[in-house]
Design a protein around this motif. Structure first.
Motif, mmCIF file in Angstrom:
data_model
loop_
_atom_site.group_PDB
_atom_site.id
_atom_site.type_symbol
_atom_site.label_atom_id
_atom_site.label_comp_id
_atom_site.label_asym_id
_atom_site.label_seq_id
_atom_site.Cartn_x
_atom_site.Cartn_y
_atom_site.Cartn_z
ATOM 1 N N LEU A 1 -30.687 17.142 -34.752
ATOM 2 C CA LEU A 1 -30.285 18.203 -33.818
ATOM 3 C C LEU A 1 -31.499 19.030 -33.370
ATOM 4 O O LEU A 1 -31.639 19.373 -32.190
ATOM 5 C CB LEU A 1 -29.245 19.119 -34.467
ATOM 6 N N GLU B 1 -29.370 15.694 -41.330
ATOM 7 C CA GLU B 1 -28.422 15.884 -40.227
ATOM 8 C C GLU B 1 -28.944 16.892 -39.204
ATOM 9 O O GLU B 1 -28.740 16.747 -37.996
ATOM 10 C CB GLU B 1 -27.082 16.387 -40.768
ATOM 11 N N LYS C 1 -26.040 25.408 -27.194
ATOM 12 C CA LYS C 1 -25.018 24.643 -27.916
ATOM 13 C C LYS C 1 -25.617 23.913 -29.100
ATOM 14 O O LYS C 1 -25.065 23.920 -30.215
ATOM 15 C CB LYS C 1 -24.355 23.667 -26.948
ATOM 16 N N ALA C 2 -26.806 23.270 -28.891
ATOM 17 C CA ALA C 2 -27.462 22.530 -29.972
ATOM 18 C C ALA C 2 -27.911 23.468 -31.078
ATOM 19 O O ALA C 2 -27.812 23.138 -32.274
ATOM 20 C CB ALA C 2 -28.645 21.746 -29.407
ATOM 21 N N GLU C 3 -28.436 24.638 -30.709
ATOM 22 C CA GLU C 3 -28.876 25.596 -31.728
ATOM 23 C C GLU C 3 -27.696 26.087 -32.550
ATOM 24 O O GLU C 3 -27.796 26.271 -33.766
ATOM 25 C CB GLU C 3 -29.580 26.778 -31.048
ATOM 26 N N GLN C 4 -26.579 26.295 -31.872
ATOM 27 C CA GLN C 4 -25.379 26.752 -32.585
ATOM 28 C C GLN C 4 -24.894 25.688 -33.566
ATOM 29 O O GLN C 4 -24.535 25.988 -34.710
ATOM 30 C CB GLN C 4 -24.286 27.098 -31.560
ATOM 31 N N GLU C 5 -24.909 24.419 -33.110
ATOM 32 C CA GLU C 5 -24.466 23.318 -33.970
ATOM 33 C C GLU C 5 -25.409 23.138 -35.161
ATOM 34 O O GLU C 5 -24.974 22.951 -36.303
ATOM 35 C CB GLU C 5 -24.411 22.033 -33.138
ATOM 36 N N ALA C 6 -26.754 23.240 -34.878
ATOM 37 C CA ALA C 6 -27.741 23.089 -35.958
ATOM 38 C C ALA C 6 -27.588 24.211 -36.976
ATOM 39 O O ALA C 6 -27.693 23.982 -38.193
ATOM 40 C CB ALA C 6 -29.148 23.078 -35.373
ATOM 41 N N ARG C 7 -27.349 25.400 -36.503
ATOM 42 C CA ARG C 7 -27.202 26.538 -37.408
ATOM 43 C C ARG C 7 -25.957 26.383 -38.261
ATOM 44 O O ARG C 7 -25.983 26.640 -39.480
ATOM 45 C CB ARG C 7 -27.125 27.834 -36.582
ATOM 46 N N ARG C 8 -24.874 25.946 -37.630
ATOM 47 C CA ARG C 8 -23.619 25.758 -38.388
ATOM 48 C C ARG C 8 -23.797 24.687 -39.464
ATOM 49 O O ARG C 8 -23.373 24.868 -40.602
ATOM 50 C CB ARG C 8 -22.505 25.362 -37.406
ATOM 51 N N LYS C 9 -24.496 23.608 -39.086
ATOM 52 C CA LYS C 9 -24.688 22.494 -40.020
ATOM 53 C C LYS C 9 -25.559 22.907 -41.205
ATOM 54 O O LYS C 9 -25.234 22.622 -42.372
ATOM 55 C CB LYS C 9 -25.329 21.330 -39.262
ATOM 56 N N GLN D 1 -23.870 25.124 -43.628
ATOM 57 C CA GLN D 1 -22.922 24.375 -44.462
ATOM 58 C C GLN D 1 -23.655 23.687 -45.618
ATOM 59 O O GLN D 1 -23.233 23.752 -46.772
ATOM 60 C CB GLN D 1 -22.189 23.365 -43.579
#
Length: 787
Positions: free
Chosen positions: A233, A229, A163-171, A174
């Motif tokens: 993460l 940011e 979940k954290a890797e997915q969030e970091a990648r999305r951020k 962006q």
């Protein structure tokens, strides 16, 4: 006991061990080969030989043994034995793979219970503890990595990391997209620096994005920045990875604790794998040298039949040459064999072959000799081969030989095997000969077994006059001056000193001078030996010629019997056909006569009508009367027949095409059918005289035969569909004369195979059914042989 210790090297046994090691799959197996010892216990020798023989039989005649993984699980078991220690993921995978191999091997032999008793003894009383495999498989996946769900905590941590890797990648995607839109980024895409995902920015824009700079390019124009940011993460991910590693260690430690009670069993499994690798390597080497299991007896005797030196055999095989086999017997009647003959005639190789094969057998190895060979057990080996002079011990060549002779005479007995090369050499022959003779007499008195090579005449004479000692010689072609490498027991051999010297080119006057310097008695002895060698060569050539002629006679007799059987079978067929044809002719004649009589009655014996009917009868009579000229003509044309010709049966108007010619018979295609007829019953006709319809049908049949395949694949079909397809193939095969069919039905539960075989058994045309070879499909394929 071996004396001296380097005898192993001189006989070539060290090289044999190296060749066996090359076949080992594991270091443990190689270490076991290094520990091979010459044994003197009869039961142990028999056991090791039987194991190698059984494994060789598996390799050559049975399904492949499921040996895939050989790891040193002894070291892993010893590591797991320590409290607090744990095995890594890779180490647990090695244990799992090794145990899978062990259990597969045990299951393999359980399916063949009683077939390989000596190999089965390797794991006798060894339990199959599958609980170990279940425990490991619960934690380790098939690739050797720990399963993400090995524990609830690990599953939660793994989900958190994802979940954290997915969030970091999305951020970071962006931020990178925004920076690219503003023109702040350098050429390229997201990159990893120090294990962290970074954005490549132009150096002048590095203050426009908040974050941590991990690296810069060599030119300094590009910096690699981790956004603020994302930094938090990524730290969270790093913390979770540390937690994951601690959880994995905890899981592996618990698994190791569960494995610890099974350590003794793991060591037993390790021992089985090591022995299997060892026996397998011995068996593969036996296949290389065409080794067989001789008859083993618990006596000090030896009988070699068609024996070959294994190392010489392998070298010759590379060069596509053949080793001349050795036949020799050493027993109570012939205890010591004294081998003489020319230099380079094979005396030393002969003796080394005897020594090496005896050591191989007593080390549990199969030997390249006939199964009819008999090999006993010797308690001691005494070997004197080569030059053992020693500067350190102040020993000359002859002193070294005498030192060994002293040891031989003092320690050898009736259960010893002695091998002495160039007996008595190294000193003045006038004194060396008598000393060697005295040593030989002493050894014979102690009933020692063995073989010696020599050029000394006094030893040849002594061997000829002494019970228990036998002369032997290496045969020599004194015409071509070439050794034959054949050992002939019973007579001594000449050294061919003068003949070899003459061939080499020593001047004639030197040879003549040398001949005047030897005694008349010695000259007569050597002349006699040369004459005996010549006679032996002539006898050997005659025997070989007679054997060849006998084989030719046997082959001709066998061929004659086959022809006789073939003619008898065809005679019955012809008689039966002739009877059927005669019966048809008689029936047709009766009908014709009855019809003729009826016509005459109906016409009130009208003369013209009666004359016509009589002519009709004569025509039918001539049609069924043999025509000698026609037969002769057909016979004359027999030689002209070939496959593809059009022919007509002489006793009918039937026309067909020749498909095959077998001796005096021809196989003819008549429409969709085939028939066999004698050559003298057919005559060749032109293709134009054959109706187009018949030619068309025959061409179609020939094309069908050429395109027909006697194989069918019914895997995946329903039983009814499979049987229908097989029946169509079976009908076509019978019509076209094919001898066998190949049916691929797969293994599965064996139901389809069983139904197919039950269905085919009802046909009389089926002779037998067999499985394919295990290496090519086994019972997943059925061969159907037709009568």
């Amino acid at each position: 006991m071996l004396y001296p210790e380097n005898s192993i090297d001189k006989l070539g046994f060290t090289e044999v061990k190296e060749l066996i090691k090359a076949h080992c799959l594991s270091v443990m197996g190689q270490q076991m080969v290094d520990r091979i010892q010459v044994m003197s216990n009869y039961d142990q020798i028999s056991k090791f030989l039987s194991q190698a023989h059984e494994f060789k039989n598996i390799l050559q005649n049975d399904a492949a043994l499921p040996i895939q993984h050989f790891y040193d699980i002894k070291a892993l078991a010893n590591k797991a034995r320590l409290e607090g220690a744990f095995l890594s993921e890779e180490e647990f995978f090695k244990v799992l793979a090794s145990l899978t191999t062990v259990f597969a091997v045990i299951a393999y032999f359980n399916e063949r219970e009683g077939q390989y008793p000596n190999l089965e003894a390797l794991f006798e009383h060894l339990p199959i503890e599958k609980a170990i495999i279940k425990k490991i498989e619960h934690v380790i996946d098939p690739k050797g990595k720990i399963k993400p769900n090995a524990s609830r905590e690990l599953a939660d941590i793994s989900a958190g990391i994802a979940k954290a890797e997915q969030e970091a990648r999305r951020k970071i995607d962006q931020i990178f997209k925004s920076a690219s839109g503003n023109g702040w980024t350098a050429d390229g895409s997201l990159t990893v620096r120090d294990g962290r995902l970074c954005i490549p920015l132009l150096a002048e824009n590095k203050r426009k994005v908040k974050g941590y700079i991990h690296d810069e390019s060599a030119s300094g124009q590009t910096v690699y920045l981790e956004p603020e940011e994302v930094f938090t993460l990524n730290n969270r991910i790093r913390d979770l990875e540390f937690e994951r590693r601690r959880e994995i260690i905890k899981i592996l430690t618990l698994l190791t604790d569960e494995l610890r009670p099974y350590v003794p069993l793991l060591l037993s499994y390790h021992n089985l794998l090591t022995k299997l690798d060892f026996v397998r390597a011995k068996s593969l080497f036996a296949i290389d040298i065409e080794g067989e299991l001789p008859q083993i007896v618990n006596e000090a005797r030896l009988k070699l039949v068609n024996a070959r030196h294994p190392l010489l055999f392998l070298n010759f095989k590379k060069e596509h040459k053949i080793v001349v086999p050795l036949n020799l017997q050493i027993d109570e009647g012939t205890r010591i064999v004294v081998v003489s003959g020319p230099n380079a005639g094979g005396k030393s190789v002969c003796m080394k072959t005897v020594g090496l094969l005896q050591i191989m057998v007593q080390a549990g190895l199969l030997i390249p000799a006939d199964e009819a060979s008999v090999v006993g057990v010797f308690k001691q080996f005494f070997v004197d081969i080569g030059d053992d002079q020693s500067i350190e011990s102040d020993l000359s060549t002859y002193s070294a030989h005498l030192s060994k002779m002293k040891n031989f005479v003092e320690n050898a007995n009736g259960k010893s095997l002695i091998l002495i090369d160039e007996f008595g050499t190294g000193t003045d022959p006038q004194f060396g000969g008598p000393i060697a003779e005295a040593v030989l007499e002493s050894l014979n008195h102690k009933k020692v077994r063995g073989m010696v090579t020599t050029h000394y005449s006094n030893l040849k004479i002594f061997a000829g006059n002494t019970e228990g000692i036998e002369n032997a010689s290496m045969l020599f072609n004194n015409v071509e001056m070439k050794p034959l490498y054949v050992l002939e027991v019973g007579k001594p051999g000449s050294s061919y000193a003068f003949e070899i010297a003459q061939k080499i080119g020593l001047p004639r006057q030197v040879l003549d001078l040398a001949k005047t310097k030897i005694s008349a008695g010695q000259k007569n002895v050597d002349t006699l030996l040369v004459g005996l060698e010549r006679e032996k060569k002539e006898i050997l050539d005659t025997r070989v010629r007679l054997d060849r002629q006998q084989r030719q006679v046997d082959a001709l007799l066998a061929e004659n019997e086959k022809l006789k059987t073939y003619l008898e079978e065809n005679k019955k067929v012809l008689i039966r056909e002739a009877k059927d044809e005669a019966k048809n002719i008689i029936l047709n004649a009766n009908k014709l006569v009855e019809n003729t009589i009826a016509e005459i009655k109906n016409n009130n014996a009208d003369k013209e009508k009666t004359k016509n009917l009589r002519e009709n009868l004569n025509r039918e009579l001539q049609k069924n009367t043999a025509k000698p000229d026609t037969v002769k003509q057909a016979t004359a044309k027999d030689e002209e027949l070939k496959v593809g010709d059009w022919v007509k049966l002489t006793d009918s108007e039937t026309t067909g095409q020749v498909m095959e010619i077998v001796k005096d018979n021809v196989i003819i295609a008549i429409g969709d059918l085939r028939t066999v007829a004698k050559k003298k019953r057919v005559e060749k006709v032109s293709r134009a005289s054959v109706p187009k319809s018949i030619r068309k049908n025959s061409t179609s049949l020939t094309s069908d035969i050429a395109s027909f395949s006697p194989e069918i694949d019914v895997r995946g079909m329903r039983t009814e569909d499979a049987l229908a397809a097989i029946e169509r193939l079976f009908d076509r095969a019978l019509m076209m004369g094919f001898g066998n069919l190949k049916i691929l039905h797969g293994k599965g539960d064996g139901i389809l195979r069983k139904m197919i075989r039950q269905y085919l058994k009802k046909y009389d045309q089926v002779d037998r059914m067999e499985d394919e070879h295990a290496d090519r499909g086994g019972d997943g394929i059925t061969y159907v042989y037709l009568k």
